[in-house]
Scaffold this motif. Structure first.
Motif, mmCIF file in Angstrom:
data_model
loop_
_atom_site.group_PDB
_atom_site.id
_atom_site.type_symbol
_atom_site.label_atom_id
_atom_site.label_comp_id
_atom_site.label_asym_id
_atom_site.label_seq_id
_atom_site.Cartn_x
_atom_site.Cartn_y
_atom_site.Cartn_z
ATOM 1 N N ASP A 1 0.821 -1.205 0.000
ATOM 2 C CA ASP A 1 0.000 0.000 0.000
ATOM 3 C C ASP A 1 0.853 1.252 0.000
ATOM 4 O O ASP A 1 2.085 1.193 0.157
ATOM 5 C CB ASP A 1 -0.924 -0.007 1.219
ATOM 6 C CG ASP A 1 -2.244 0.708 0.959
ATOM 7 O OD1 ASP A 1 -2.368 1.393 -0.063
ATOM 8 O OD2 ASP A 1 -3.161 0.573 1.787
ATOM 9 N N VAL A 2 0.172 2.371 -0.181
ATOM 10 C CA VAL A 2 0.786 3.691 -0.036
ATOM 11 C C VAL A 2 -0.078 4.505 0.916
ATOM 12 O O VAL A 2 -1.287 4.270 1.032
ATOM 13 C CB VAL A 2 0.914 4.423 -1.391
ATOM 14 C CG1 VAL A 2 1.868 3.699 -2.315
ATOM 15 C CG2 VAL A 2 -0.455 4.610 -2.048
ATOM 16 N N ALA A 3 0.552 5.430 1.623
ATOM 17 C CA ALA A 3 -0.180 6.340 2.509
ATOM 18 C C ALA A 3 -0.497 7.615 1.743
ATOM 19 O O ALA A 3 0.367 8.184 1.062
ATOM 20 C CB ALA A 3 0.645 6.655 3.748
ATOM 21 N N VAL B 1 -3.266 8.227 5.642
ATOM 22 C CA VAL B 1 -3.734 6.867 5.906
ATOM 23 C C VAL B 1 -3.419 5.957 4.716
ATOM 24 O O VAL B 1 -3.252 6.423 3.588
ATOM 25 C CB VAL B 1 -5.252 6.853 6.166
ATOM 26 C CG1 VAL B 1 -5.599 7.714 7.371
ATOM 27 C CG2 VAL B 1 -6.016 7.329 4.940
ATOM 28 N N PRO B 2 -3.355 4.631 4.939
ATOM 29 C CA PRO B 2 -3.177 3.696 3.822
ATOM 30 C C PRO B 2 -4.354 3.800 2.852
ATOM 31 O O PRO B 2 -5.513 3.801 3.264
ATOM 32 C CB PRO B 2 -3.134 2.323 4.510
ATOM 33 C CG PRO B 2 -2.711 2.615 5.921
ATOM 34 C CD PRO B 2 -3.330 3.936 6.247
ATOM 35 N N SER B 3 -4.052 3.881 1.572
ATOM 36 C CA SER B 3 -5.093 4.147 0.575
ATOM 37 C C SER B 3 -6.146 3.040 0.524
ATOM 38 O O SER B 3 -7.329 3.323 0.292
ATOM 39 C CB SER B 3 -4.461 4.327 -0.805
ATOM 40 O OG SER B 3 -3.836 3.124 -1.242
ATOM 41 N N ILE C 1 3.130 8.220 -0.065
ATOM 42 C CA ILE C 1 4.336 7.611 0.508
ATOM 43 C C ILE C 1 4.158 6.104 0.495
ATOM 44 O O ILE C 1 3.147 5.589 0.992
ATOM 45 C CB ILE C 1 4.575 8.061 1.964
ATOM 46 C CG1 ILE C 1 4.586 9.580 2.074
ATOM 47 C CG2 ILE C 1 5.876 7.495 2.504
ATOM 48 C CD1 ILE C 1 4.581 10.056 3.514
ATOM 49 N N ALA C 2 5.117 5.401 -0.049
ATOM 50 C CA ALA C 2 5.030 3.936 -0.066
ATOM 51 C C ALA C 2 5.154 3.394 1.354
ATOM 52 O O ALA C 2 6.036 3.802 2.114
ATOM 53 C CB ALA C 2 6.122 3.357 -0.951
ATOM 54 N N GLN D 1 6.136 14.252 8.443
ATOM 55 C CA GLN D 1 7.470 14.693 8.040
ATOM 56 C C GLN D 1 7.894 14.002 6.736
ATOM 57 O O GLN D 1 8.458 14.630 5.834
ATOM 58 C CB GLN D 1 8.495 14.399 9.151
ATOM 59 C CG GLN D 1 8.401 15.305 10.364
ATOM 60 C CD GLN D 1 7.168 15.008 11.212
ATOM 61 O OE1 GLN D 1 6.704 13.866 11.272
ATOM 62 N NE2 GLN D 1 6.646 16.018 11.880
ATOM 63 N N ASP D 2 7.601 12.689 6.642
ATOM 64 C CA ASP D 2 7.907 11.960 5.410
ATOM 65 C C ASP D 2 7.132 12.532 4.231
ATOM 66 O O ASP D 2 7.667 12.676 3.122
ATOM 67 C CB ASP D 2 7.558 10.471 5.570
ATOM 68 C CG ASP D 2 8.349 9.793 6.671
ATOM 69 O OD1 ASP D 2 9.523 10.160 6.873
ATOM 70 O OD2 ASP D 2 7.791 8.885 7.328
#
Length: 301
Positions: A161-163, A245-247, A267-268, A206-207
């Protein structure tokens, strides 16, 4: 007569190897970390092999430990399984599923709503953070993020997933920007998630700022923080702010328009979400059907 090492020492080693820590193994076994370390030392003396490399408070399996652990874990699984069958405490056609909280509410429940009706199985869903003890808790399968707590068990990937940032349409009308870099969103409107022990690496604002090419110094210290992903999603839906959140967990909310994705920047997630289970349970028919319901093949590597 077989010359066997101490079963207590074997149990201490198996627990420490699975938990990755003498401290957590001690908590699991109800003894001190020093007692676990002492039992492991005794086993090492008996075998004439070092099983762990010790670096401060951290432990790592040696080649000898790596060879011993999966076979020993399998043996304990078999003992637990046969004694459980003899006790006949298990209900027929029962499946015990252990799952981390974030997966339970936002991903698992919509996918298994018809499972019991279709299979006639009794589905026992236990929601808790890592690590768990398969034997003590009678668990058939564990759904979690990454598998570092469960070396030696069969592992299947559920999804990667990605956020992504999400918010309500009304919120974005007030704080939106054309580039989707959240330049108008004050820090106190960033919903933060305390991901918990299951997430060894977790996405942060921050990421996200770094990925967006925005300079961000220090941690975000204001706004809402929650350890419950479903609360973070609800906060975003109700206009409290933007949540990262995770997509996969918000697909339905996005389709229905209850949430929007205000930015293409994501973000991965470093690790995949996985299910793990003892090798001895791999052919259990209810587990195979359950994994098929989740879109995961139950057999094979």
């Amino acid at each position: 007569m077989r010359k066997m090492p101490s079963l207590t020492g074997l149990r201490a080693f198996e627990s420490a190897a699975r938990c990755g820590s003498f401290v957590r193994a001690g908590e699991e076994l109800g003894v001190s970390s020093a007692a676990v370390s002492l039992q492991v030392r005794g086993l090492e003396d008996h075998l004439g092999k070092m099983l762990f490399e010790r670096q401060g408070n951290r432990i790592f399996l040696t080649d000898a430990g790596t060879e011993l652990f999966p076979r020993l874990a399998h043996a304990f699984d078999e003992i637990a399984d046969v004694t459980g069958r003899l006790q006949q405490s298990r209900k027929p056609r029962q499946l015990v599923v252990s799952v981390i909280p974030s997966l339970a509410d936002c991903w698992l429940m919509p996918r298994i709503s018809e499972f019991s009706a279709q299979t006639g199985a009794i589905l026992d869903v236990c929601v808790r953070e890592d690590p768990i003890d398969f034997v003590k808790e009678g668990v058939d399968v564990r759904l979690t993020y990454q598998s570092s707590y469960y070396a030696g068990l069969r592992e299947k990937i559920l999804f990667s997933d990605v956020a992504i940032p999400v918010c309500s349409q009304a919120f974005w009308r007030e704080y939106g920007d054309p580039d989707g870099k959240l330049i108008n969103v004050p820090h106190e409107r960033l919903v933060q998630i305390n991901w918990g022990p299951s997430y060894a690496s977790s996405p942060s604002w921050q990421d996200w700022y770094r990925q967006a090419g925005r300079r961000q110094t220090g941690a975000v210290t204001s706004g809402m923080i929650t350890s419950d992903l479903s609360v973070a999603i609800a906060a975003a839906r109700n206009g409290a702010g933007v949540a990262l959140v995770p997509s996969t967990f918000v697909e339905l909310h996005l389709r229905e328009g209850a949430l929007i994705k205000p930015s293409p920047i994501s973000i991965a997630m470093v690790r995949p979400y996985v299910c793990v289970f003892p090798e001895i349970r791999a052919d259990y028919s209810m587990l195979v059907r359950f994994l098929e319901t989740l879109g995961v093949a139950g057999n094979g590597p």
